[in-house]
Design an enzyme around this catalytic site. Structure first.
Site, PDB file in Angstrom:
ATOM      1  N   GLU A 218       0.972  -1.229  -0.095  1.00 39.63           N
ATOM      2  CA  GLU A 218       0.252   0.081   0.007  1.00 39.63           C
ATOM      3  C   GLU A 218       0.686   1.320   0.088  1.00 39.63           C
ATOM      4  O   GLU A 218       0.934   1.890   1.021  1.00 39.63           O
ATOM      5  CB  GLU A 218      -0.944   0.012   1.285  1.00 39.63           C
ATOM      6  CG  GLU A 218      -2.078  -1.144   1.088  1.00 39.63           C
ATOM      7  CD  GLU A 218      -2.874  -1.179   2.206  1.00 39.63           C
ATOM      8  OE1 GLU A 218      -2.861  -0.610   3.060  1.00 39.63           O
ATOM      9  OE2 GLU A 218      -4.011  -2.368   1.961  1.00 39.63           O
ATOM     10  N   GLU A 320      -4.130  -9.009  -1.393  1.00 39.07           N
ATOM     11  CA  GLU A 320      -4.812  -9.013  -0.240  1.00 39.07           C
ATOM     12  C   GLU A 320      -6.062  -8.632  -0.341  1.00 39.07           C
ATOM     13  O   GLU A 320      -6.366  -7.720  -1.010  1.00 39.07           O
ATOM     14  CB  GLU A 320      -3.853  -7.969   0.821  1.00 39.07           C
ATOM     15  CG  GLU A 320      -4.558  -7.886   2.246  1.00 39.07           C
ATOM     16  CD  GLU A 320      -3.800  -6.530   2.923  1.00 39.07           C
ATOM     17  OE1 GLU A 320      -2.562  -6.645   2.830  1.00 39.07           O
ATOM     18  OE2 GLU A 320      -4.686  -6.056   3.617  1.00 39.07           O
TER      19      GLU A 320
END
Length: 498
Positions: A218, A320
């Site tokens: 991220e 994810e």
């Protein structure tokens, strides 16, 4: 009574034509269903037929992407919980994920340094200004993550790939000297590249081979809540092109895959445009990693197709996804089929994006997303934590989430949620190196994908999100079979190899 010989001959000719017509053969299949009514990968039988049934047609001559695998993540939280269970329960869970009788996970992920699903903040490089990383050590992983991976390896017959991802470098390498937010200081780019190489060596010394990396979990950050480190597309591309890629190549580790990005799909275009801008920028990127948190229902097919078309020969892996911002419901199967869950966006999303985050049913979210991904060139799909406790942790930030398997370590009890069985419909039956194949589906209320496995068997996954039972005819190679799928149910239909 006068017999009309001409009419008799005509009648006999018609009978002969009808008898010579080839009847459509019955397609031999095995059907497994998980449903809100209680099926859990239960084997069910075809039925005799229904005039009102829809049609699903399989064409194995038209192939799309090759599958890398399906699975979940080795986190410190999951490994810590397994250590607190009895040996019997620990083995039951690992067998359920990696054994031949279980989900047969083939693609997994783990974190480098700590993440939100760790018990505390830690780094393999705790000594400040250790530019040559002489004090590098994965000792923090030796009590939990490494034993969990090795036990899974011992159980898995076919083996599995591992993707490793950092959430943050140690604070001393960053411009804000913090675990949360900030950027890697350019003067430490080479040190950080060395970190990846040393990690490979350390895990190899433990008997564990790492298949690939994502450069950063991220890179947009996570709202400045837990471990994170920011990159722009240009900064990450520069780091890979001029530091990480050359370092792994120099150290004889160029076979290890490097996946860029590793965040939500809505941002894909600007990242792949930068990563694959030139031959030089694309050289060390083996593919792109994505997450699903942009929406609880939208797959973003245009973004996925764009990323694939930008570089069709590279990986596109969902690394994810989880039911986040929720405390798990213990032994309440129906909750997982009901629109009761909310995610981070329910509270945090901007007004313009809030529509993307309605209440949802966890099973629906998983089934829709995986099918949608497979139908839009994604070749791998990895869930987040494999095991969490009844609180949705442990988690140092108290960022509670749901896992497919929930445990109560105090009572030594295990709960396999419907999410576990939903994931198994893909991981167990669609194997690495399978090819996604063409499906024609006349009922738009059914969601369908299909794959041809290396052994030539075909797995067809059908999801009925609706509240009514459905029936359909499955056609393949001039053979057919009639199938009923329950309301709120997911099926995998196996067509054995000829």
């Amino acid at each position: 009574m006068k017999i009309d010989l001409k009419s008799v001959l005509l009648f006999m000719s018609i009978l002969m034509i009808l008898s010579c017509e080839k009847k459509q053969e019955v397609l031999d299949v095995e059907i497994y269903e998980t449903s809100a009514k209680g099926n859990k990968l239960s084997k069910i039988k075809p039925f005799s037929g229904d005039e009102n049934s829809s049609t699903i047609k399989i064409n194995d001559q038209k192939k799309f992407q090759t599958i890398t695998g399906f699975g979940g993540s080795f986190t410190e939280s999951s490994a810590y919980l397994l250590n607190k269970l009895s040996k019997e329960k620990r083995n039951e869970i690992l067998e359920a994920y990696f054994g031949e009788s279980g989900a047969k996970y083939s693609l997994t992920r783990t974190h480098m340094n700590s993440c939100d699903f760790s018990l505390s903040n830690y780094s393999y490089t705790p000594v400040a200004d250790d530019v040559e990383l002489k004090h590098f050590s994965v000792a923090e992983d030796k009590d939990d993550i490494i034993p969990m991976i090795k036990d899974a390896m011992a159980i898995s017959k076919d083996g599995f790939k591992i993707i490793a991802s950092p959430w943050s470098a140690a604070p001393w390498m960053k411009d804000n000297n913090s675990w949360v937010g900030g950027k890697l200081l350019p003067k430490y780019y080479d040190t950080w590249a060395l970190f990846f190489s040393k990690y490979l060596d350390a895990y190899k010394n433990e008997g564990i081979n790492i298949w690939g990396f994502t450069v950063e979990n991220e890179p947009h950050g996570n709202g400045n809540n837990w471990e994170s480190m920011h990159y722009s597309p240009k900064e990450m591309t520069d780091f890979v092109q001029n530091h990480l890629g050359p370092k792994l190549e120099k150290d004889g580790k160029s076979d290890v895959k490097i996946l860029g990005y590793d965040q939500n799909r809505a941002g894909l275009k600007e990242w792949v445009d930068e990563m694959y801008k030139t031959e030089e920028s694309a050289k060390y990127f083996d593919g792109t990693a994505i997450h699903w948190y942009e929406s609880t229902y939208e797959v973003f097919p245009e973004a996925l197709q764009y990323a694939h078309q930008k570089s069709p020969d590279k990986y596109l892996i969902e690394t994810e996804g989880c039911v986040d911002s929720e405390v798990p419901k213990w032994r309440d199967d129906l909750w997982y089929w009901s629109k009761e869950a909310t995610d981070w966006g329910w509270d945090w999303a901007s007004e313009k994006d809030r529509y993307l985050h309605p209440k949802y049913a966890p099973v629906n979210r998983y089934a829709r997303d995986i099918i949608g991904c497979l139908n839009n060139y994604v070749d791998g799909w990895v869930d987040w934590n494999m095991v969490l406790d009844t609180q949705g942790g442990p988690n140092w930030f108290k960022n509670w989430c749901v896992a497919p398997v929930i445990v109560d370590p105090e009572k030594d009890e295990v709960y396999f949620t419907p999410i576990y069985y939903t994931l198994s419909h893909f991981s167990k039956f669609i194997r690495p190196e399978a090819s996604i194949i063409e499906v024609t589906n006349s009922d738009k209320e059914l969601q369908v994908t299909a794959a041809k496995n290396p052994d030539d068997s075909i797995a067809v996954v059908v999801f009925n999100e609706g509240l009514n039972q459905k029936s359909f005819t499955l056609n393949f190679l001039e053979k057919s079979v009639s199938v009923k799928i329950d309301a709120q149910a997911i099926q995998t239909i196996i067509i054995p190899a000829n």
